[in-house]
Design an enzyme around this catalytic site. Structure first.
Site, mmCIF file in Angstrom:
data_model
loop_
_atom_site.group_PDB
_atom_site.id
_atom_site.type_symbol
_atom_site.label_atom_id
_atom_site.label_comp_id
_atom_site.label_asym_id
_atom_site.label_seq_id
_atom_site.Cartn_x
_atom_site.Cartn_y
_atom_site.Cartn_z
ATOM 1 N N ILE A 65 -2.484 -0.893 17.270
ATOM 2 C CA ILE A 65 -3.590 0.034 17.549
ATOM 3 C C ILE A 65 -3.037 1.218 18.332
ATOM 4 C CG2 ILE A 65 -5.783 0.318 18.769
ATOM 5 C CD1 ILE A 65 -6.414 -2.594 18.061
ATOM 6 N N LEU A 66 -3.338 2.434 17.852
ATOM 7 C CA LEU A 66 -2.808 3.635 18.496
ATOM 8 C C LEU A 66 -3.742 4.106 19.604
ATOM 9 C CD1 LEU A 66 -1.561 5.515 15.322
ATOM 10 C CD2 LEU A 66 -0.130 4.552 17.151
ATOM 11 N N HIS A 83 -8.478 -0.850 5.757
ATOM 12 C CA HIS A 83 -8.834 -2.130 6.387
ATOM 13 C C HIS A 83 -9.319 -3.090 5.299
ATOM 14 C CE1 HIS A 83 -9.975 -4.968 9.426
ATOM 15 N NE2 HIS A 83 -11.107 -5.138 8.790
ATOM 16 N N ASN A 114 0.836 -1.217 0.000
ATOM 17 C CA ASN A 114 0.000 0.000 0.000
ATOM 18 C C ASN A 114 0.861 1.254 0.000
ATOM 19 O OD1 ASN A 114 -3.052 -0.442 0.107
ATOM 20 N ND2 ASN A 114 -2.277 -2.016 1.509
ATOM 21 N N MET A 158 0.221 -2.449 11.973
ATOM 22 C CA MET A 158 -0.439 -3.512 12.736
ATOM 23 C C MET A 158 -0.527 -3.245 14.238
ATOM 24 S SD MET A 158 -1.440 -5.270 10.322
ATOM 25 C CE MET A 158 -1.099 -5.894 8.679
ATOM 26 N N ASN A 180 -6.870 5.023 7.677
ATOM 27 C CA ASN A 180 -6.444 3.618 7.705
ATOM 28 C C ASN A 180 -7.070 2.879 6.526
ATOM 29 O OD1 ASN A 180 -5.370 1.148 8.862
ATOM 30 N ND2 ASN A 180 -7.444 0.651 9.533
#
Ligand code: GAR
Length: 207
Positions: free
Chosen positions: A93-94, A110, A14, A91, A108
């Site tokens: 989570i913030l 997904h 990406n 990968m 993001n």
């Protein structure tokens, strides 16, 4: 020109799609100014270096919890003067210390049609395994803003592919990447950089 900072953890296809889109003029009003990886051996870092994009590594395993990790990411984003943060196969989570400060400035990708097969524990091939196990006949990808809940922020763009008999998670992943992710992620980034995404009542609309 907006500063685009891309966060990665793995192969970076990406990221490559974003680099190619910037080069061919598909991304208007922004440029990738930094790539940050949570994984020191991510191939995405090579892709950035091959295109003379500055890189930073903030290894997830060197931090004991999500809050301390997110604080380190936040400091880097501020130093880089990020106008837009793109999670491109990131990968981790913030924590909300990042999502609050960068509200509606983090995008993001997904690999499913949110609200299906998303949230904590659904990432990478696991998403496609779950979709195939359920027996859905279409799947796809969602480009969305990131808020404090995993995969729950306002949806910007979605695209669909057919699920075919005999699909494996890898085959479905490839079809979704080629037909949806690599096209819609650069498109959403370009819309953002041209201030063409409007938020009304927590939902995103393209102007
Ligand atoms: C992509 O399919 C992306 O949508 C997914 O991981 C892959 C990364 O590939 N992201 C997630 O599952 C995030 N929850 P890439 O490194 O080649 O871009």
């Amino acid at each position: 020109m907006k500063n685009i900072v891309v966060l990665v953890s793995g192969g970076g296809t990406n990221l490559q799609a974003l680099i190619d889109a910037e080069k061919s003029g598909i991304i208007k009003g922004g440029r990738i100014t930094c790539v940050i990886s949570s994984n020191p051996s991510a191939y995405a870092l090579e892709r950035a270096k091959n295109n003379d994009i500055p890189t930073r590594v903030i290894p997830r395993r060197e931090y004991s919890d999500s809050v301390s990790y997110s604080k380190a990411v936040l400091a880097a984003l501020n130093e880089e003067k990020a106008d837009l943060v793109v999670l491109a196969g990131f990968m981790t989570i913030l924590d909300e210390c990042v999502t609050n400060e960068y509200a509606y400035k983090i995008i993001n990708v997904h690999p499913a049609l949110i609200p299906s097969f998303c949230g904590e524990g659904y990432y990478g091939l696991k998403v496609h395994e779950a979709a195939l196990a359920y027996g859905v006949k279409v799947s796809g990808a969602t480009i969305h803003f990131v808020n404090e809940k995993a995969d729950a922020g306002a949806i910007i763009l979605q695209g669909v592919v057919d699920v075919q008999n005999g699909d494996t998670p890898e085959i479905l992943q490839k079809r979704i990447m080629e037909n949806v992710e690599w096209k819609l992620l650069p498109k959403a980034v370009s819309l953002f950089c041209q201030d063409r995404i409007e938020i009304t009542d927590g939902r995103a609309y393209i102007k």
